[in-house]
Design a protein around this motif. Sequence first.
Motif, short mmCIF file in Angstrom:
data_model
loop_
_atom_site.label_atom_id
_atom_site.label_comp_id
_atom_site.label_asym_id
_atom_site.label_seq_id
_atom_site.Cartn_x
_atom_site.Cartn_y
_atom_site.Cartn_z
N GLY A 190 1.87 16.77 4.16
CA GLY A 190 2.96 16.77 3.57
C GLY A 190 3.13 15.56 2.62
N ILE A 191 2.12 15.11 2.11
CA ILE A 191 2.28 13.73 1.57
C ILE A 191 2.71 14.00 0.09
CG2 ILE A 191 -0.09 13.98 0.52
CD1 ILE A 191 1.61 10.76 1.97
N ARG A 192 2.91 15.18 -0.47
CA ARG A 192 3.45 15.19 -1.72
C ARG A 192 4.89 14.81 -1.85
NH1 ARG A 192 1.02 15.17 -6.17
NH2 ARG A 192 2.82 16.14 -7.18
N ALA A 193 5.39 15.14 -0.50
CA ALA A 193 7.07 14.88 -0.71
C ALA A 193 7.29 13.39 -1.03
CB ALA A 193 7.58 15.12 0.85
N LEU A 194 6.21 12.42 -0.66
CA LEU A 194 6.24 10.88 -0.96
C LEU A 194 6.10 10.68 -2.46
CD1 LEU A 194 4.96 9.51 2.37
CD2 LEU A 194 7.11 10.44 1.92
N PHE A 195 5.62 11.33 -3.13
CA PHE A 195 5.21 11.15 -4.46
C PHE A 195 6.14 10.51 -5.49
CE2 PHE A 195 4.41 12.75 -8.88
CZ PHE A 195 3.13 11.96 -9.05
N VAL A 196 5.69 9.58 -6.22
CA VAL A 196 6.46 9.03 -7.04
C VAL A 196 5.64 8.81 -8.21
CG1 VAL A 196 7.85 7.05 -7.96
CG2 VAL A 196 7.91 7.68 -5.55
N GLN A 197 5.97 9.34 -9.76
CA GLN A 197 5.43 9.50 -10.69
C GLN A 197 4.88 7.97 -11.14
OE1 GLN A 197 6.59 12.02 -13.95
NE2 GLN A 197 4.68 11.47 -15.16
N ASP A 198 3.84 7.90 -11.60
CA ASP A 198 3.48 6.61 -12.49
C ASP A 198 3.28 5.33 -11.54
OD1 ASP A 198 3.04 7.99 -14.76
OD2 ASP A 198 5.07 7.43 -15.61
N GLU A 199 3.06 5.51 -10.29
CA GLU A 199 2.85 4.49 -9.39
C GLU A 199 1.68 3.85 -9.54
OE1 GLU A 199 5.53 2.83 -6.93
OE2 GLU A 199 6.08 3.44 -8.86
N LEU A 200 0.54 4.93 -9.65
CA LEU A 200 -0.87 4.87 -9.82
C LEU A 200 -0.82 4.22 -11.38
CD1 LEU A 200 -3.88 4.90 -9.29
CD2 LEU A 200 -3.73 7.25 -10.47
N LEU A 201 -0.35 4.53 -12.27
CA LEU A 201 -0.46 3.91 -13.80
C LEU A 201 -0.04 2.70 -13.67
CD1 LEU A 201 -0.65 4.06 -16.63
CD2 LEU A 201 1.51 4.98 -16.98
N ARG A 202 1.18 2.22 -13.04
CA ARG A 202 1.81 0.96 -13.22
C ARG A 202 1.12 -0.25 -12.50
NH1 ARG A 202 7.07 1.33 -11.26
NH2 ARG A 202 7.71 -0.87 -12.01
N SER A 203 0.70 0.39 -11.07
CA SER A 203 -0.23 -0.59 -10.40
C SER A 203 -1.61 -0.98 -11.22
CB SER A 203 -0.87 0.31 -9.11
OG SER A 203 -1.60 -0.37 -8.37
N CYS A 204 -2.26 0.13 -11.83
CA CYS A 204 -3.48 -0.18 -12.56
C CYS A 204 -3.23 -1.17 -13.98
CB CYS A 204 -4.05 1.15 -13.23
SG CYS A 204 -4.82 2.08 -11.88
N LEU A 205 -2.28 -1.02 -14.50
CA LEU A 205 -1.55 -1.92 -15.39
C LEU A 205 -1.33 -3.47 -14.94
CD1 LEU A 205 0.66 0.26 -17.65
CD2 LEU A 205 -1.28 -0.58 -18.31
N ALA A 206 -0.71 -3.39 -13.80
CA ALA A 206 -0.56 -4.83 -13.18
C ALA A 206 -1.97 -5.47 -12.83
CB ALA A 206 0.22 -4.64 -12.02
N LEU A 207 -2.71 -4.67 -12.13
CA LEU A 207 -4.19 -5.11 -11.71
C LEU A 207 -5.12 -5.67 -13.00
CD1 LEU A 207 -5.12 -2.58 -9.15
CD2 LEU A 207 -4.97 -5.08 -8.61
N SER A 208 -4.85 -4.73 -14.20
CA SER A 208 -5.50 -5.12 -15.21
C SER A 208 -5.21 -6.65 -15.72
CB SER A 208 -5.13 -3.97 -16.28
OG SER A 208 -5.94 -4.38 -17.54
N HIS A 209 -3.61 -6.86 -15.45
CA HIS A 209 -3.33 -8.28 -16.03
C HIS A 209 -3.83 -9.36 -14.98
CE1 HIS A 209 -0.87 -7.22 -19.80
NE2 HIS A 209 -0.81 -6.01 -19.10
N SER A 210 -3.99 -8.94 -13.99
CA SER A 210 -4.14 -9.96 -12.74
C SER A 210 -5.51 -10.85 -13.07
CB SER A 210 -4.34 -9.34 -11.64
OG SER A 210 -5.54 -8.61 -11.25
N SER A 211 -5.69 -11.86 -12.42
CA SER A 211 -6.82 -12.44 -12.37
C SER A 211 -7.47 -12.75 -11.02
CB SER A 211 -6.86 -14.13 -13.07
OG SER A 211 -5.83 -14.75 -12.26
N SER A 212 -6.68 -12.72 -9.99
CA SER A 212 -7.27 -12.99 -8.72
C SER A 212 -6.63 -12.01 -7.73
CB SER A 212 -6.96 -14.43 -8.03
OG SER A 212 -7.41 -14.62 -6.99
N VAL A 213 -7.19 -11.11 -6.92
CA VAL A 213 -6.77 -10.04 -6.23
C VAL A 213 -7.32 -10.12 -4.68
CG1 VAL A 213 -6.41 -7.52 -5.75
CG2 VAL A 213 -6.82 -8.58 -8.07
N ALA A 214 -6.39 -10.02 -3.72
CA ALA A 214 -6.79 -9.86 -2.39
C ALA A 214 -6.58 -8.50 -2.02
CB ALA A 214 -5.68 -10.84 -1.73
N ILE A 215 -7.44 -7.87 -1.32
CA ILE A 215 -7.49 -6.38 -0.79
C ILE A 215 -7.48 -6.30 0.49
CG2 ILE A 215 -8.43 -4.13 -0.82
CD1 ILE A 215 -9.73 -5.00 -3.68
#
Length: 631
Positions: A319-344
Amino acid sequence: MQHNVLLNRLTPAELRLLIRQNDSRIGTTSGLAYGFQQANLLILPSHLANDFEDFCRRNPAPLPLLYRSKPGETSCPPLAGGADVRTDVSQYRVYEEGRLVKTVSSLQSYSQHSSSPGLMSEMVSFYLGCSFGFEGKLKEAGIPVRNVEQGRNVSMYRTSIRCIPAGAFHCHLVVTMRPVPAALLDTVVGVTHLNPLAHGAPVHIGDAALLGIQDLSKPDYGDQVDLQPGDVPVFWACGVTSIEAVLCSKPPLAFSHSPGCMFLTDIPDTPDSVNTPELVPLCFPVSYNPLLYSLASKVAVEKIRQLEMIIGEDPGQRGIRALFVQDELLRSCLALSHSSSVAITTGFPTHYMHSPPDETDGPPGAIAIATMLQSLGKDVTLLTDRRAVEMTGAMVDDAVKTGVLKAAIPVVTFDGSGPKAAQDFLCPHGDTSKPRFDHLVAIERSGRAEDGNYYNMRGINIKHLVDPIDDLFIAAKTISGVSTTGVGDGGNELGMGKVKQKVKSLMPMGDLVACDVPADFAITAGVSNWGGYAVACGLYLLHTCPSHRRYLRKGLGQEAAATSEQLQDWSSCLPSVEKEETFLSTLVRLGIRSGKTGNLGMEVDGLTFHPIHSSLIRRLLEATLPPAQMS
């Protein structure tokens, strides 16, 4: 700077004639000659001309070269008929050895015949595009031009961004700032992108401090322009960069226009016919502390949205589709693209009765993100539980040996001891202006529920196996410049607090297990690993997008497109069926089990690697790579 209505209706040629006659009504030229390009002017000794042309080529956004004259040439036939560079600018500046010595209304006194070095007969004129050339199109599109409304010259600022040097020339980038209503950002980006001769699309949208500008009320050139409620500061590269180059490089003699007093050309401000609608950039907010928007072309955005749809498939019927919010992937990728140091961080000890208790969902996605970030030049750190340090180190070592991971990455822990532990961990020495990381990513990481416990999807409390890494995500909300991403497939993962109400009402046992800690971006996927693969693919798409690359580089550098060597390197760091199968076998060898079934085998969340996961990886690659690059 309010102009007579009649002046606004005159052609560039008519206006140049008035300027030549020293008409007092014309000072700065913003708001004049709508429909035509305007030009910055720099006049240099001929022996420096080749160096300066090279400087322009290397820094095309601030210095779009419209015309280079021959030595001593006072006309510019390709730009304006009958023009005279000595008289057709309302105010000039004169520089000697990089010092402003005076302003004049004419350069005719420098054009007498003489063998003395540095006079007009031995000078070369450079005409450079100006942002005033797109103001007419802004007005047509319904975008307010605040400096014209307020009767002021445009604001210009010296930034901390260094231009790419060439020969004798070097300096910091200068930008103009125009306040734009937030609702019109896409429009202003689209309009100006189509006019590269007038500096093209913005090079920064958001907080001026990110450019090293400390106070918008104190421009280095021009006038202060006030933002109205709802406005966002938008910055374009500026031709006054050429004046900065003179100040820094100190030629023996140079002339320029005075900022805002431009040369008016007869060239129409027609859109660039080479651009297609698919390449026009779109604008997205990626941070509110500090305020930052980013750009990506329509075609890149559509491809990332396709990735988002693929990973949202739910073969496990959770039932994961119920939690979907459009462009969260896009905006996360954009923010990561602007980053310099990332902790995972990853690790979900759902199998509390086994050792190790972790599951096969999470680590593969984390390593996929790390590999792509490494290839883009980011610093990457893995953040894990103290109980899992040895296991995580073994994962990393094996991933490097088998070619799944580009290079070894450090593994660190956070024990959460003390009330200020999270802030101290993120900001060593207590300096919140210099955080250790500028992006935190949690993928399939057990998240703290409302009652302070950590639950698997069966409602079993596994708090004794989880270190309080959630505290770092909470602390990040209070530290400027640190963004967060959460990737999950059930709603009990760290970061899914952003969609907590949906989890509570729509997911099994949601009231109990829902994570209470939000991330800035909540990426939902049928399997969390798929979200990690999609982030890696999304970063590849952004860095192969000329519009996004230009924005990252502030319009500096000759190559907007990625080189063939970069493309090869980045594509080799994308997830592949072979690499993911190899890494999954490493996890199985380490005793890590499938999340849903507890099987110690080649499956994730009860779904076998072949054909389920392998097929999805192929589809992500097909949506990311051109057909010619698919092996």
